[in-house]
Scaffold this active site. Structure first.
Site, PDB file in Angstrom:
ATOM      1  N   GLY A  98      28.166  -5.043  94.938  1.00  0.00           N
ATOM      2  CA  GLY A  98      27.202  -4.159  95.576  1.00  0.00           C
ATOM      3  C   GLY A  98      27.827  -2.835  95.956  1.00  0.00           C
ATOM      4  O   GLY A  98      29.057  -2.713  96.017  1.00  0.00           O
TER       5      GLY A  98
ATOM      6  N   LYS B 194      16.685  -7.699  76.670  1.00  0.00           N
ATOM      7  CA  LYS B 194      16.094  -7.464  75.353  1.00  0.00           C
ATOM      8  C   LYS B 194      16.502  -8.527  74.333  1.00  0.00           C
ATOM      9  O   LYS B 194      15.661  -9.046  73.598  1.00  0.00           O
ATOM     10  CB  LYS B 194      16.503  -6.074  74.849  1.00  0.00           C
ATOM     11  CG  LYS B 194      16.104  -5.773  73.414  1.00  0.00           C
ATOM     12  CD  LYS B 194      14.607  -5.648  73.237  1.00  0.00           C
ATOM     13  CE  LYS B 194      14.090  -4.366  73.840  1.00  0.00           C
ATOM     14  NZ  LYS B 194      12.666  -4.137  73.523  1.00  0.00           N
TER      15      LYS B 194
ATOM     16  N   SER C 294       2.208  -1.988  73.423  1.00  0.00           N
ATOM     17  CA  SER C 294       2.789  -0.675  73.177  1.00  0.00           C
ATOM     18  C   SER C 294       3.205  -0.513  71.726  1.00  0.00           C
ATOM     19  O   SER C 294       3.516   0.587  71.285  1.00  0.00           O
ATOM     20  CB  SER C 294       4.019  -0.477  74.061  1.00  0.00           C
ATOM     21  OG  SER C 294       5.057  -1.349  73.663  1.00  0.00           O
ATOM     22  N   GLY C 295       3.236  -1.615  70.978  1.00  0.00           N
ATOM     23  CA  GLY C 295       3.721  -1.583  69.612  1.00  0.00           C
ATOM     24  C   GLY C 295       5.140  -2.078  69.483  1.00  0.00           C
ATOM     25  O   GLY C 295       5.643  -2.263  68.377  1.00  0.00           O
ATOM     26  N   GLY C 296       5.797  -2.309  70.611  1.00  0.00           N
ATOM     27  CA  GLY C 296       7.173  -2.770  70.595  1.00  0.00           C
ATOM     28  C   GLY C 296       7.290  -4.278  70.664  1.00  0.00           C
ATOM     29  O   GLY C 296       6.299  -5.011  70.772  1.00  0.00           O
ATOM     30  N   VAL C 297       8.530  -4.750  70.626  1.00  0.00           N
ATOM     31  CA  VAL C 297       8.801  -6.183  70.632  1.00  0.00           C
ATOM     32  C   VAL C 297       8.405  -6.817  71.956  1.00  0.00           C
ATOM     33  O   VAL C 297       7.819  -7.905  72.003  1.00  0.00           O
ATOM     34  CB  VAL C 297      10.295  -6.443  70.332  1.00  0.00           C
ATOM     35  CG1 VAL C 297      10.628  -7.925  70.464  1.00  0.00           C
ATOM     36  CG2 VAL C 297      10.653  -5.953  68.941  1.00  0.00           C
ATOM     37  N   ASP C 298       8.703  -6.146  73.070  1.00  0.00           N
ATOM     38  CA  ASP C 298       8.522  -6.755  74.383  1.00  0.00           C
ATOM     39  C   ASP C 298       7.067  -7.127  74.659  1.00  0.00           C
ATOM     40  O   ASP C 298       6.759  -8.272  74.999  1.00  0.00           O
ATOM     41  CB  ASP C 298       9.031  -5.812  75.480  1.00  0.00           C
ATOM     42  CG  ASP C 298      10.456  -5.351  75.241  1.00  0.00           C
ATOM     43  OD1 ASP C 298      11.191  -6.085  74.553  1.00  0.00           O
ATOM     44  OD2 ASP C 298      10.819  -4.274  75.725  1.00  0.00           O
ATOM     45  N   SER C 299       6.179  -6.147  74.532  1.00  0.00           N
ATOM     46  CA  SER C 299       4.774  -6.440  74.827  1.00  0.00           C
ATOM     47  C   SER C 299       4.193  -7.412  73.810  1.00  0.00           C
ATOM     48  O   SER C 299       3.330  -8.229  74.150  1.00  0.00           O
ATOM     49  CB  SER C 299       3.957  -5.142  74.860  1.00  0.00           C
ATOM     50  OG  SER C 299       4.017  -4.478  73.616  1.00  0.00           O
TER      51      SER C 299
ATOM     52  N   GLU D   4      31.328 -10.648  84.815  1.00  0.00           N
ATOM     53  CA  GLU D   4      30.048 -10.637  84.107  1.00  0.00           C
ATOM     54  C   GLU D   4      29.956  -9.559  83.040  1.00  0.00           C
ATOM     55  O   GLU D   4      29.093  -9.631  82.158  1.00  0.00           O
ATOM     56  CB  GLU D   4      28.888 -10.494  85.100  1.00  0.00           C
ATOM     57  CG  GLU D   4      28.777  -9.160  85.814  1.00  0.00           C
ATOM     58  CD  GLU D   4      29.585  -9.072  87.098  1.00  0.00           C
ATOM     59  OE1 GLU D   4      29.145  -8.353  88.007  1.00  0.00           O
ATOM     60  OE2 GLU D   4      30.665  -9.710  87.187  1.00  0.00           O
TER      61      GLU D   4
ATOM     62  N   CYS E 262      33.558  -9.276  93.560  1.00  0.00           N
ATOM     63  CA  CYS E 262      33.754  -7.930  94.095  1.00  0.00           C
ATOM     64  C   CYS E 262      33.281  -7.853  95.550  1.00  0.00           C
ATOM     65  O   CYS E 262      33.914  -8.417  96.429  1.00  0.00           O
ATOM     66  CB  CYS E 262      33.059  -6.897  93.203  1.00  0.00           C
ATOM     67  SG  CYS E 262      33.582  -5.205  93.506  1.00  0.00           S
ATOM     68  N   TYR E 263      32.164  -7.195  95.833  1.00  0.00           N
ATOM     69  CA  TYR E 263      31.639  -7.175  97.196  1.00  0.00           C
ATOM     70  C   TYR E 263      31.436  -8.598  97.707  1.00  0.00           C
ATOM     71  O   TYR E 263      31.661  -8.889  98.879  1.00  0.00           O
ATOM     72  CB  TYR E 263      30.315  -6.410  97.242  1.00  0.00           C
ATOM     73  CG  TYR E 263      29.707  -6.269  98.625  1.00  0.00           C
ATOM     74  CD1 TYR E 263      30.053  -5.213  99.450  1.00  0.00           C
ATOM     75  CD2 TYR E 263      28.785  -7.205  99.099  1.00  0.00           C
ATOM     76  CE1 TYR E 263      29.498  -5.084 100.719  1.00  0.00           C
ATOM     77  CE2 TYR E 263      28.227  -7.082 100.357  1.00  0.00           C
ATOM     78  CZ  TYR E 263      28.582  -6.024 101.174  1.00  0.00           C
ATOM     79  OH  TYR E 263      28.040  -5.904 102.430  1.00  0.00           O
TER      80      TYR E 263
ATOM     81  N   HIS F 250      35.003  -7.904  87.912  1.00  0.00           N
ATOM     82  CA  HIS F 250      33.655  -8.287  87.470  1.00  0.00           C
ATOM     83  C   HIS F 250      33.737  -9.110  86.187  1.00  0.00           C
ATOM     84  O   HIS F 250      33.851  -8.550  85.087  1.00  0.00           O
ATOM     85  CB  HIS F 250      32.794  -7.041  87.235  1.00  0.00           C
ATOM     86  CG  HIS F 250      32.345  -6.371  88.482  1.00  0.00           C
ATOM     87  ND1 HIS F 250      31.138  -6.634  89.079  1.00  0.00           N
ATOM     88  CD2 HIS F 250      32.975  -5.468  89.282  1.00  0.00           C
ATOM     89  CE1 HIS F 250      31.015  -5.902  90.179  1.00  0.00           C
ATOM     90  NE2 HIS F 250      32.123  -5.191  90.324  1.00  0.00           N
TER      91      HIS F 250
END
Length: 522
Positions: free
Chosen positions: A61, A378, A232-237, A180, A88-89, A178
């Site tokens: 953080g 993604k 939207s035309g993209g993969v996500d939607s 990750e 870390c934090y 970190h």
């Protein structure tokens, strides 16, 4: 960032103290085959009671443990009787709250660093041995100066005398670096050791399990209501729409809004996919003139995003009324959209930029949001898309921003600039595919700059647009590096674009990484 139900499988609870890379922790945990949930630190006590996690991870953080009013972990987290890992934090916080000491460091460590392993530790099993020096990624100014009772140092660095610590009896561990991020080469294995060897959790969670759970969550949330989904035309939607359709069938109506800001041919592909292959009810709304009118003369990128977001909402509202009303609006929001849009006051992260599909709806709409992909990256959405049976070529497409080409034309947008950019972008992607490099690149696109350049074509002087090419490699979109094209390929791209696209006479290549830049230019 959280779900509303208690999952039936083992859970790792990730307590967020505002790090920009907290979600990467969740990603690494999922890669190890274990389900994880992220909760803000001030809601972690309730999440502990609800989820009954098998292990807890405290994130990094931006705050300093030494400052009054900085975030703290509920005591219940340390009294739950489960393994705890502080990053870390999170390590500093653990030490400060359990009887150790943290002070401002005289030497900060940011970026690549090296630690010396000094003692064996369960985190290092099968990976690191005492006497080895290992590369990690650091980002800290403060440092632990005294350990709490029961802890021992297992690794040190030049700027951190307690770079990794262990309390074997309580199964409490801390790392100043970190694990990750990809810049810590063995970080994923360290987290897997914590999950599997320390916490004893089997890696049985999968995207198939996420799909099943998401379908149940959608059915529970929606009930008998009607959902309108913005494509939207993209993969996500598209993945969100197919997932929601699997859950509630014809209670879903998709609305594809042609903003006039899409790449060449994308609108036709979306309509064909949903009407012919999936038989999902689809309304095709050509709003290109409306969007271009609203954006006329607007140069500020934040204002562009807000205008696009508002116009989307207005179109959805009209379409919802036209189909007889809807109770829910579905969106393909992903976690990187969320984390880059949240301010410290709404959850401790720092705002980077606004996203058109993040946030609330006007109260007058009386619709609630359905965002089944909100916790995914993604590449996880692509895995889910393949799980749902979407065509491989569609799922594998490079990311495309919700605001579309509007944020790839810095400055004011015109129909002429959009046409120039579409043609140039098409050639760029064609050349990438011709070279067999499309799948090796996370995202590639062209940007039409608000700059004109003097050139010579034939015997004449030109004064035309400058085009920037961008291509990056990444695993999650949170960090990225430019793709190292061979010069002959870059030269071929530039030659084709200048020769075939009227209005461009100079091409440049962007070699900025993220950070310090972002992937998109706006």
């Amino acid at each position: 960032m959280t779900t509303s139900q208690s999952p039936a499988h083992d859970v790792v609870l990730i307590v967020d103290f505002g790090s920009q890379v907290t979600q990467l922790i969740a990603r690494r945990v999922r890669e190890a085959g274990v389900y994880s949930e992220i909760v803000p630190f001030d809601k972690s006590a309730a999440a502990l009671a609800r989820l009954k996690p098998r292990a807890i991870i405290l994130s990094g953080g931006p705050a300093s443990v030494t400052e009054a009013g900085s975030p703290r972990a509920p005591v219940a987290l340390f009294e739950a009787g489960v393994p705890v890992l502080g990053i870390c934090y999170g390590e500093q916080l653990m030490c400060a709250q359990l009887g150790g000491e943290v002070q401002p460091g005289t030497t900060a460590e940011f970026g690549r660093a090296f630690i010396d392993v000094v003692e064996p530790c369960a985190l290092f099993d099968g990976l690191w041995q005492p006497g080895q020096r290992e590369q990690v990624w650091m980002s800290h100014g403060d440092r632990v100066t005294r350990l709490p009772p029961g802890f021992r140092a297992v690794a040190v660095s030049e700027g951190a005398p307690f770079a990794a610590i262990a309390d074997d009896a309580r199964h409490f561990y801390g790392v100043q670096f970190h694990p990750e991020v990809v810049h810590t080469p063995h970080g994923a294995q360290l987290l897997a050791n914590f999950i599997h060897r320390v916490a004893g959790i089997a890696g049985t969670w999968s995207m198939a399990a996420f799909r099943a759970a998401a379908v149940e969550r959608i059915r529970t949330q929606v009930g008998s209501g009607r959902v309108i989904c913005g494509l939207s035309g993209g993969v996500d939607s598209s993945v969100a729409a197919v997932l929601i359709h699997e859950a509630i069938g014809d209670q879903l109506t998709c609305v594809f809004v042609d903003t006039g800001l899409m790449r060449a041919g994308e609108g036709d592909e979306v309509v064909r996919l949903f009407r012919q292959e999936y038989n999902i009810p689809l309304v095709h709304h050509d709003a290109s003139a409306r969007f271009l009118g609203a954006l006329e003369g607007v140069s500020d990128p934040e204002q562009k995003r807000k205008i696009i977001g508002k116009t989307f909402i207005d179109v959805f509202e009209a379409e919802a009324k036209a189909i007889g009303g809807a109770d829910f609006l579905a969106q393909g929001t992903l976690y990187p959209d969320v984390i880059e849009s949240v301010s410290y006051t709404g959850g401790p992260s720092v705002t980077i930029k606004s996203h058109h599909n993040v946030g609330g709806l006007p109260e007058r709409m009386n619709m609630k949001l359905v965002e089944p992909l909100r916790e995914l990256f993604k590449d996880e959405v692509r895995v889910l898309g393949r799980e749902l049976g979407l065509p491989a070529h569609f799922v594998g497409r490079h990311p495309f921003p919700g605001p579309g080409l509007a944020i790839r034309i810095p400055g004011a947008i015109t129909a002429e600039k959009l046409e120039i950019l579409r043609k140039a972008d098409t050639i760029y992607l064609e050349e990438i595919r011709n070279a067999g490099l499309y799948d090796a690149i996370w995202q590639a696109f062209a940007v039409l700059l608000p700059v004109r350049s003097v050139g010579v074509m034939g015997d004449g002087r030109t004064y035309d647009h400058v085009l920037a090419l961008r291509a990056v490699t990444s695993t999650d979109g949170m960090t990225a590096d430019f793709y190292p094209f061979p010069m002959e390929i870059l030269g071929r791209m530039a030659t084709r674009i200048i020769n075939e696209v009227k209005g461009i006479n100079r091409v440049t290549y962007d070699i900025t990484s993220k950070p310090p830049g972002t992937i998109e230019w706006e």
